[in-house]
Motif scaffolding. Structure first.
Motif, PDB file in Angstrom:
ATOM      1  N   SER A  21    -129.535  11.395  15.118  1.00  0.00           N
ATOM      2  CA  SER A  21    -130.483  10.999  14.061  1.00  0.00           C
ATOM      3  C   SER A  21    -130.694   9.486  14.065  1.00  0.00           C
ATOM      4  CB  SER A  21    -130.004  11.467  12.683  1.00  0.00           C
ATOM      5  OG  SER A  21    -130.245  12.848  12.559  1.00  0.00           O
ATOM      6  N   ARG A  22    -129.597   8.741  14.274  1.00  0.00           N
ATOM      7  CA  ARG A  22    -129.741   7.270  14.343  1.00  0.00           C
ATOM      8  C   ARG A  22    -130.620   6.874  15.517  1.00  0.00           C
ATOM      9  NH1 ARG A  22    -123.634   5.054  13.763  1.00  0.00           N
ATOM     10  NH2 ARG A  22    -123.183   6.060  11.795  1.00  0.00           N
ATOM     11  N   LEU A  23    -130.382   7.512  16.670  1.00  0.00           N
ATOM     12  CA  LEU A  23    -131.180   7.191  17.867  1.00  0.00           C
ATOM     13  C   LEU A  23    -132.654   7.556  17.639  1.00  0.00           C
ATOM     14  CD1 LEU A  23    -130.483   6.057  20.723  1.00  0.00           C
ATOM     15  CD2 LEU A  23    -130.521   8.424  21.548  1.00  0.00           C
ATOM     16  N   ALA A  24    -132.851   8.664  16.916  1.00  0.00           N
ATOM     17  CA  ALA A  24    -134.232   9.081  16.629  1.00  0.00           C
ATOM     18  C   ALA A  24    -134.918   8.029  15.748  1.00  0.00           C
ATOM     19  CB  ALA A  24    -134.229  10.445  15.925  1.00  0.00           C
ATOM     20  N   ILE A  25    -134.215   7.536  14.736  1.00  0.00           N
ATOM     21  CA  ILE A  25    -134.815   6.524  13.843  1.00  0.00           C
ATOM     22  C   ILE A  25    -135.132   5.245  14.630  1.00  0.00           C
ATOM     23  CG2 ILE A  25    -134.337   5.001  11.849  1.00  0.00           C
ATOM     24  CD1 ILE A  25    -132.716   7.425  10.681  1.00  0.00           C
ATOM     25  N   GLU A  26    -134.147   4.800  15.426  1.00  0.00           N
ATOM     26  CA  GLU A  26    -134.340   3.564  16.202  1.00  0.00           C
ATOM     27  C   GLU A  26    -135.554   3.657  17.117  1.00  0.00           C
ATOM     28  OE1 GLU A  26    -129.644   2.884  16.560  1.00  0.00           O
ATOM     29  OE2 GLU A  26    -130.719   2.841  18.490  1.00  0.00           O
ATOM     30  N   ASN A  27    -135.809   4.857  17.629  1.00  0.00           N
ATOM     31  CA  ASN A  27    -136.885   5.032  18.615  1.00  0.00           C
ATOM     32  C   ASN A  27    -138.131   5.691  18.030  1.00  0.00           C
ATOM     33  OD1 ASN A  27    -135.750   4.245  21.432  1.00  0.00           O
ATOM     34  ND2 ASN A  27    -134.091   5.281  20.352  1.00  0.00           N
ATOM     35  N   GLU A  28    -138.155   5.816  16.715  1.00  0.00           N
ATOM     36  CA  GLU A  28    -139.268   6.476  16.023  1.00  0.00           C
ATOM     37  C   GLU A  28    -139.592   7.813  16.678  1.00  0.00           C
ATOM     38  OE1 GLU A  28    -142.495   3.743  15.531  1.00  0.00           O
ATOM     39  OE2 GLU A  28    -141.229   2.310  14.488  1.00  0.00           O
ATOM     40  N   ALA A  29    -138.522   8.526  17.000  1.00  0.00           N
ATOM     41  CA  ALA A  29    -138.697   9.826  17.672  1.00  0.00           C
ATOM     42  C   ALA A  29    -138.855  10.941  16.638  1.00  0.00           C
ATOM     43  CB  ALA A  29    -137.477  10.114  18.543  1.00  0.00           C
ATOM     44  N   VAL A  30    -139.511  12.021  17.030  1.00  0.00           N
ATOM     45  CA  VAL A  30    -139.537  13.232  16.202  1.00  0.00           C
ATOM     46  C   VAL A  30    -138.129  13.821  16.284  1.00  0.00           C
ATOM     47  CG1 VAL A  30    -140.530  15.529  15.924  1.00  0.00           C
ATOM     48  CG2 VAL A  30    -141.967  13.652  16.739  1.00  0.00           C
ATOM     49  N   ASN A  31    -137.530  14.099  15.137  1.00  0.00           N
ATOM     50  CA  ASN A  31    -136.118  14.510  15.146  1.00  0.00           C
ATOM     51  C   ASN A  31    -135.960  16.031  15.111  1.00  0.00           C
ATOM     52  OD1 ASN A  31    -133.384  14.691  14.940  1.00  0.00           O
ATOM     53  ND2 ASN A  31    -133.180  13.414  13.107  1.00  0.00           N
ATOM     54  N   LEU A  32    -135.748  16.615  16.278  1.00  0.00           N
ATOM     55  CA  LEU A  32    -135.428  18.046  16.348  1.00  0.00           C
ATOM     56  C   LEU A  32    -133.921  18.216  16.588  1.00  0.00           C
ATOM     57  CD1 LEU A  32    -138.391  19.499  18.500  1.00  0.00           C
ATOM     58  CD2 LEU A  32    -138.323  19.005  16.058  1.00  0.00           C
ATOM     59  N   GLY A  33    -133.159  17.167  16.250  1.00  0.00           N
ATOM     60  CA  GLY A  33    -131.710  17.194  16.468  1.00  0.00           C
ATOM     61  C   GLY A  33    -130.991  17.781  15.266  1.00  0.00           C
ATOM     62  N   ASP A 332    -126.826  17.291  29.757  1.00  0.00           N
ATOM     63  CA  ASP A 332    -127.463  17.466  28.441  1.00  0.00           C
ATOM     64  C   ASP A 332    -127.436  16.193  27.597  1.00  0.00           C
ATOM     65  OD1 ASP A 332    -124.675  17.654  28.090  1.00  0.00           O
ATOM     66  OD2 ASP A 332    -124.782  19.231  26.574  1.00  0.00           O
ATOM     67  N   VAL A 333    -126.313  15.451  27.672  1.00  0.00           N
ATOM     68  CA  VAL A 333    -126.178  14.234  26.856  1.00  0.00           C
ATOM     69  C   VAL A 333    -127.198  13.190  27.318  1.00  0.00           C
ATOM     70  CG1 VAL A 333    -124.619  12.341  26.221  1.00  0.00           C
ATOM     71  CG2 VAL A 333    -123.739  14.678  26.402  1.00  0.00           C
ATOM     72  N   ASP A 334    -127.250  12.979  28.631  1.00  0.00           N
ATOM     73  CA  ASP A 334    -128.184  11.967  29.157  1.00  0.00           C
ATOM     74  C   ASP A 334    -129.628  12.398  28.948  1.00  0.00           C
ATOM     75  OD1 ASP A 334    -126.097  10.421  29.888  1.00  0.00           O
ATOM     76  OD2 ASP A 334    -126.022  11.135  31.959  1.00  0.00           O
ATOM     77  N   PHE A 335    -129.867  13.704  29.114  1.00  0.00           N
ATOM     78  CA  PHE A 335    -131.242  14.189  28.929  1.00  0.00           C
ATOM     79  C   PHE A 335    -131.685  13.992  27.473  1.00  0.00           C
ATOM     80  CE2 PHE A 335    -134.465  17.562  28.290  1.00  0.00           C
ATOM     81  CZ  PHE A 335    -135.392  17.131  29.231  1.00  0.00           C
ATOM     82  N   CYS A 336    -130.786  14.316  26.527  1.00  0.00           N
ATOM     83  CA  CYS A 336    -131.154  14.138  25.109  1.00  0.00           C
ATOM     84  C   CYS A 336    -131.451  12.677  24.810  1.00  0.00           C
ATOM     85  CB  CYS A 336    -130.039  14.645  24.188  1.00  0.00           C
ATOM     86  SG  CYS A 336    -130.069  16.429  24.026  1.00  0.00           S
ATOM     87  N   LYS A 337    -130.640  11.788  25.370  1.00  0.00           N
ATOM     88  CA  LYS A 337    -130.891  10.352  25.137  1.00  0.00           C
ATOM     89  C   LYS A 337    -132.223   9.939  25.746  1.00  0.00           C
ATOM     90  CE  LYS A 337    -126.172   8.730  24.748  1.00  0.00           C
ATOM     91  NZ  LYS A 337    -125.026   8.489  25.620  1.00  0.00           N
ATOM     92  N   ASP A 338    -132.431  10.365  26.991  1.00  0.00           N
ATOM     93  CA  ASP A 338    -133.669   9.975  27.677  1.00  0.00           C
ATOM     94  C   ASP A 338    -134.894  10.532  26.958  1.00  0.00           C
ATOM     95  OD1 ASP A 338    -134.541   8.628  30.246  1.00  0.00           O
ATOM     96  OD2 ASP A 338    -135.643  10.540  30.345  1.00  0.00           O
ATOM     97  N   MET A 339    -134.767  11.796  26.532  1.00  0.00           N
ATOM     98  CA  MET A 339    -135.882  12.450  25.853  1.00  0.00           C
ATOM     99  C   MET A 339    -136.193  11.726  24.525  1.00  0.00           C
ATOM    100  SD  MET A 339    -136.019  16.532  25.272  1.00  0.00           S
ATOM    101  CE  MET A 339    -135.759  16.783  23.526  1.00  0.00           C
ATOM    102  N   ALA A 346    -136.097  13.875  19.691  1.00  0.00           N
ATOM    103  CA  ALA A 346    -134.630  13.985  19.719  1.00  0.00           C
ATOM    104  C   ALA A 346    -134.195  15.441  19.634  1.00  0.00           C
ATOM    105  CB  ALA A 346    -134.029  13.205  18.551  1.00  0.00           C
ATOM    106  N   ALA A 347    -133.131  15.763  20.358  1.00  0.00           N
ATOM    107  CA  ALA A 347    -132.483  17.085  20.272  1.00  0.00           C
ATOM    108  C   ALA A 347    -130.973  16.825  20.338  1.00  0.00           C
ATOM    109  CB  ALA A 347    -132.943  17.983  21.408  1.00  0.00           C
ATOM    110  N   VAL A 348    -130.191  17.874  20.340  1.00  0.00           N
ATOM    111  CA  VAL A 348    -128.734  17.718  20.345  1.00  0.00           C
ATOM    112  C   VAL A 348    -128.158  18.378  21.605  1.00  0.00           C
ATOM    113  CG1 VAL A 348    -126.632  18.524  19.194  1.00  0.00           C
ATOM    114  CG2 VAL A 348    -128.456  17.550  17.836  1.00  0.00           C
ATOM    115  N   PRO A 349    -127.288  17.669  22.340  1.00  0.00           N
ATOM    116  CA  PRO A 349    -126.667  18.289  23.521  1.00  0.00           C
ATOM    117  C   PRO A 349    -125.680  19.377  23.097  1.00  0.00           C
ATOM    118  CG  PRO A 349    -125.761  16.084  23.150  1.00  0.00           C
ATOM    119  CD  PRO A 349    -126.835  16.278  22.121  1.00  0.00           C
TER     120      PRO A 349
END
Ligand code: PMP
Ligand code: GLN
Length: 402
Positions: A21-33, A332-339, A346-349
């Motif tokens: 969620s923090r990474l999503a906020i920092e990147n203004e990502a849609v949060n599906l995590g 999965d961890v790297d993909f979630c970060k990259d995505m 954002a998603a969750v590994p």
């Protein structure tokens, strides 16, 4: 200064939900995590809470919970599951299901006890069991079928088993344990003279032919089960953190001991409002499941059009998505970060939901979001993966609410 802190809790990082969620906020990502709906639950319930806050009283409610909510929990057990519950002795209100789980672990476990857990498992189970001094005995269900391995389950039981922690509908797998599985689990619990801690926070979020049946309703299980519910999930009010435990008096008496020293109580206005929620007409609960199912179908269709392989989801808020053919070798961890950083979604590994030897090619995507948010997520993913945006949305919209 050097302070030696608790070695179990210190060994855990920040939870994956907060991290993503923090990474999503920092990147203004849609949060599906993190699993929370982006529309608040029924206005009438919120109105009762608001009025209760203004008119009061706003002092400590009784330690076991406001009588109105305890009665409503008992009525709800009877109405939906035919369970006759003594609201004064068998219901405890907690500050969320998380507190309920902590209360149970602290109250029931002693060093040397074993707790059977089924992976992939919800994140607080392991630390709570370990911090309470018990030994986790994980078994796992495996995608895509998420079939229960009966031999492995049977072998996990021993004379040290204190309880099995069963989460159905299950986060993150989206599995709803069927009648046969539940009968089998019940037979083992009875055979080993232990108990079942049942995390049923998604009790009203199941789809199609799948039905939620509490383990407590099975023969011989009424006094061997502790059933946990959450207003967060049943009323789309995750921030309220109102949970409720239904358990036989003998167990609840001890569970209440940990509750009294942990939180003691929960805000009174929220308790009264949740009581009204639990008394809602059955159509409210049916509509909740239908709405979630439609959103599941919308996101699933879009993700499949993007090229992902999506595992069947029978209940909860979550889709498990196989990324092997889409992640260019990333785990999965790297993909979630990259995505999140480069794709804006954002998603969750899923590896975060295992103790050891986790699979590393599944991610969890949350679908309890507004349609335009799901659409924006799919559009961003289409651009991120160089896919045809309009075709993806067209596929998803074939499932949109009419
Ligand atoms: N159990 C499961 C399976 C969950 O997904 C969650 C998250 N909602 C919880 C327990 C915790 O619920 P609460 O927010 O009521 O503490
Ligand atoms: N239950 C939510 C999930 O699975 C998260 C709750 C939390 O962040 N603690 O995503």
């Amino acid at each position: 200064m050097s302070v030696e802190t608790n070695e179990i809790l210190s060994s855990y990082g920040t939870t994956v939900f907060e991290v993503m969620s923090r990474l999503a906020i920092e990147n203004e990502a849609v949060n599906l995590g993190q699993g929370f709906p982006d529309e608040d639950g029924p206005e009438d319930i919120r109105q009762i809470a608001a009025e209760g806050l203004v008119s009061g009283p706003n002092q400590y409610p009784p330690m076991m919970g406001h009588p109105d909510l305890r009665q409503a929990v008992a009525e709800h057990n009877l109405r939906f599951y035919g369970l006759e519950i003594n609201w004064q002795k068998e219901v405890l209100v907690t500050s969320g299901a998380t507190e309920a789980l902590a209360d149970c672990c602290l109250a029931l476990l002693n060093p040397g006890d074993e707790v059977i857990l089924i992976e992939p498992l919800y994140d607080c189970y392991l630390p709570l069991v370990e911090r309470a001094g018990a030994t986790p005995i994980p078994i796992r269900i495996t995608p895509p079928e998420w079939k229960l391995d009966r031999d492995a389950l049977e072998a996990a039981f021993s004379d040290k088993t204190k309880f099995i922690l069963l989460n159905s509908p299950m986060n993150p797998a989206g599995k709803v344990f069927n009648e046969n599985d539940l009968s089998f689990i019940a037979s083992l619990v009875i055979k080993h003279d232990c108990i079942a801690l049942c995390d049923e926070v998604y009790e009203h979020i199941f789809f199609e032919k799948h039905q939620h049946k509490p383990l407590m309703t099975f023969e011989g299980m009424r006094d061997r089960c502790i059933r946990i519910g959450s207003a967060g999930k049943s009323f789309s009010l995750t921030g309220w953190k109102v949970g409720y435990i239904t358990a036989p008096e003998m167990l609840l008496a001890t569970i209440t001991k940990s509750h009294q020293f942990l939180t003691f109580t929960t805000p009174p206005n929220l308790q009264i409002a949740v009581a009204a929620g639990l008394r809602k007409d059955v159509s409210y609960f049916n509509d909740l499941a239908i709405e979630m199912q439609q959103k599941r179908d919308y996101l699933k269709a879009g993700l499949e059009k993007l090229g992902f392989s999506v595992i069947e989801c029978e209940g909860t808020y979550f889709l498990t998505v196989d990324i092997s053919s889409m992640s260019s070798g990333m785990n999965d961890v790297d993909f979630c970060k990259d995505m999140t950083v480069n794709g804006g979604v954002a998603a969750v590994p899923v590896s975060a939901f295992y103790k050891n030897d986790a699979p590393d090619h599944f991610i969890r995507c949350c679908f309890c979001k507004k349609y335009d948010v799901l659409e924006e997520a799919l559009r961003r993913l289409a651009r991120y993966l160089n896919k045809h945006e309009d075709q993806v949305i067209e596929a998803a919209k074939a499932h949109e609410r009419s």
